[in-house]
Structure formats: structure tokens, C-alpha cells
Design an enzyme around this catalytic site. Structure first.
Site, PDB file in Angstrom:
ATOM      1  N   ASP A 153     -10.104  -4.174  -4.682  1.00 29.07           N
ATOM      2  CA  ASP A 153      -9.556  -3.395  -3.786  1.00 29.07           C
ATOM      3  C   ASP A 153      -9.632  -1.963  -4.641  1.00 29.07           C
ATOM      4  O   ASP A 153      -9.495  -1.841  -5.796  1.00 29.07           O
ATOM      5  CB  ASP A 153      -8.241  -3.788  -3.535  1.00 29.07           C
ATOM      6  N   HIS A 163      -7.870  -5.882   0.100  1.00 26.07           N
ATOM      7  CA  HIS A 163      -6.781  -4.841   0.823  1.00 26.07           C
ATOM      8  C   HIS A 163      -6.385  -5.680   2.184  1.00 26.07           C
ATOM      9  O   HIS A 163      -7.254  -6.410   2.832  1.00 26.07           O
ATOM     10  CB  HIS A 163      -6.929  -3.647   1.089  1.00 26.07           C
ATOM     11  N   SER A 215       0.799  -1.346  -0.025  1.00 28.77           N
ATOM     12  CA  SER A 215      -0.237   0.244   0.029  1.00 28.77           C
ATOM     13  C   SER A 215       0.869   1.114  -0.117  1.00 28.77           C
ATOM     14  O   SER A 215       1.577   1.432  -0.889  1.00 28.77           O
ATOM     15  CB  SER A 215      -0.954   0.154   1.092  1.00 28.77           C
TER      16      SER A 215
END
Length: 315
Positions: A260, A290, A170
Site C-alpha cells: 500500500d 488498501h 485511510s
């Protein structure tokens, strides 16, 4: 038009582990965290500190891996060192996710330990400074400082200073890419990376999975607000998707999750890398959401992630 569901967990595209994971999460969690982050941007970090502490859960290193804590010129680093005698070893710099606002060395500890064991590599996890107390470019500077430190001290730990990779999930994936735009690395390993924070560049997945799929769009917007002012959001060191120098990047493994909000910007990043002549291994995990790298409950996708990274490192 995207089909709407009463609850994200009802989406038939989800794999079973992701569905069960979403069932364990309060449906308003994204709204609660968004408020906490925006309160912190306004100067009240009380609840944010509580969230950070709650997420800093230590995972013991697996058998055959030793943990050593170090200081990279003021940036805490945790080294995961395989006890095997095969040397020198490849080095993986790992940058945790959490929107540049939450997360810690501890939150990525399970993945770092398992990768060190599976691939017989050194993993160095960096505790870069977090926003909003330390906004951009503090995290970027810290990650580069860790790289410079590990390059100088690699041989002290049995590592190869000429074979350094960067990895992250991320926002940590974003920081890994940004480091690769500044320094010469051997490779990148990215999990659902943030490649742009420029509105209008996110792709359809941003709207399609905007609420209830482990990372809400409004929460990601709050993270971005905490991290960087609007005037700097199209900088390549914030939004590497906007960079004209992607040809400088090393071979890249990019793993996205089908369900996601960050899926499409990851895919677009891979497309641009290929056009720039970069070797890309792209994987999109079906039905995944995620967080599978750092939060327990999605062990199948977690193990697949470790396997893909191990295979990539053996290329």
C-alpha cells in the site's frame, strides 16, 4: 531498485485474497477516478456523484446489533448499538475513508456492525461533509461536532461518556488522529491512515506501490488537491505527522497493509508516537492492499482487523 511487474496482481508479495481482489478491478480504474476527481475540482461533479452513489451500498447490521440514525447538530450519525445489557459501553467514533472526497456511512457499515457485535461497544459512524464541495476544514469541524454531540448524549444510548475512542480508515484515519489532537480520547484505532500530505514525506512505499494496488498515488494526489490547498498541507490538522504535539495522543492501534502506498507514512507515525511516549500497537498485514476494511473480497484481512480492534478495546 524496486522490481517492476507487468500487472500489480503479479507481485508475489500479495496474499491470495489481495491478488484475487486486484484481478476483479479494471486496471485503469485509478486513472478513471483521478480524472473524475480532477473534473470535480474544476466544477463538474456529475461523475463524482455517480461514483459516490455506487459506493454507498448498505450492509445490514449483524444479529444482535441495532441501527439508530441521529443528527449531531447537522452532521448525520449512524449508531450501531449492541442489544446486550452490559452497560455503560465504550463508544467508538468511526470516520470512513475515501480521500475526503468519496465514501459514506454505508461504505463503512460492515466494519461498524461487526465491531459493535464482536467487542460489545457502541459504534457511531459520522457522515462528514466531502470535498471538493466542502474542502478543509469542513470535515475536521464535522468530526469534532460529532464528538461533542456523542459526549453529551452518550448515556442516552447506554454509552460511557468518559470512554470514547476514534477510529477510521485511510482519510478517515487522518480525521481520527486530528480529532485526538484537539480532544482527549481514550484511544485511536487506525487502518492504513493518511498521516501526511506533504510531498517527500511519504516513504518508499509511495513509489513502490504507486499504481495498481487498490489506491494509486496519482489518485491520492487528486484527493489531496480536492481537500486542501497546498499552502495548508503542512498544518498538523491536515498532516498530523508534522505535529509537535503527538505526545498528547492516546494509546493507538495502527494497522497498515504491506502493499500500500500509505504503508511507510503509517510506520513513521508509529515510530514518532513511541518517541513521544505514546503506547502503540502496530500491525502490518502481510500481502494486504488498501481497502480491505470497506470493500468486500478480502475477508481474511477484514476479520483480522475486527479481531485486532476487539483485542485492543479489551486492554
Amino acid at each position: 531498485m524496486t522490481e517492476q511487474f507487468d500487472h500489480a496482481r503479479d507481485d508475489p508479495r500479495l496474499n491470495e485474497e489481495a491478488r484475487e481482489f486486484l484481478r476483479t478491478r479494471p486496471e485503469n480504474l485509478g486513472d478513471v477516478w483521478e480524472r473524475i476527481v480532477r473534473d470535480a475540482v474544476g466544477g463538474d461533479t456529475t461523475e463524482l456523484s455517480r461514483v459516490r452513489n455506487k459506493r454507498s451500498v448498505e450492509t445490514p447490521a449483524p444479529e444482535g446489533v441495532e441501527i439508530v440514525d441521529a443528527d449531531a447538530n447537522g452532521v448525520p450519525v449512524r449508531l450501531y448499538l449492541p442489544v446486550s445489557k452490559n452497560r455503560p459501553k465504550k463508544i467508538i467514533l468511526y470516520f470512513h475513508g475515501g480521500g475526503w472526497v468519496i465514501g459514506s456511512i454505508q461504505s463503512g457499515s460492515r466494519f461498524c456492525g461487526e465491531l459493535a457485535k464482536a467487542a460489545d461497544v457502541i459504534v457511531a459512524a459520522a457522515a462528514y461533509r466531502l470535498a471538493p464541495e466542502f474542502p478543509y476544514p469542513a470535515a475536521v469541524k464535522d468530526c469534532r461536532e460529532v464528538y461533542l454531540w456523542i459526549r453529551r448524549h452518550a448515556t442516552d444510548y447506554g454509552g460511557d461518556d468518559g470512554c470514547i475512542y476514534a477510529a477510521g480508515d485511510s482519510a478517515g484515519g487522518n480525521l481520527a488522529i486530528v480529532l485526538a489532537l484537539q480532544e482527549r480520547l481514550c484511544g485511536l484505532m487506525l487502518f492504513y491512515p493518511v498521516t501526511t500530505v506533504v510531498p517527500g514525506r511519504y516513504g518508499e512505499s509511495w513509489e513502490e506501490f504507486a499504481c495498481g494496488y487498490a489506491l494509486d498515488a496519482k489518485l491520492m494526489e487528486a484527493f489531496t488537491e480536492a481537500y486542501v490547498p497546498e499552502i495548508l498541507r503542512d498544518s498538523p490538522l491536515v498532516s498530523p505527522l508534522e505535529s509537535a504535539n503527538l505526545f498528547r495522543l492516546p494509546q493507538t492501534l495502527c494497522i497498515t497493509a504491506e502493499c500500500d502506498i500509505l504503508r511507510d507514512q503509517g510506520r513513521r507515525f508509529c515510530d514518532l508516537l513511541r518517541k513521544a511516549g505514546v503506547s502503540v500497537t502496530e500491525r502490518c498485514f502481510p500481502g494486504a492492499v488498501h481497502l480491505f476494511v470497506t470493500v468486500t473480497g478480502m475477508d481474511g484481512d477484514f476479520r483480522k482487523g475486527v479481531f485486532e480492534c476487539t483485542a485492543f478495546l479489551q486492554k
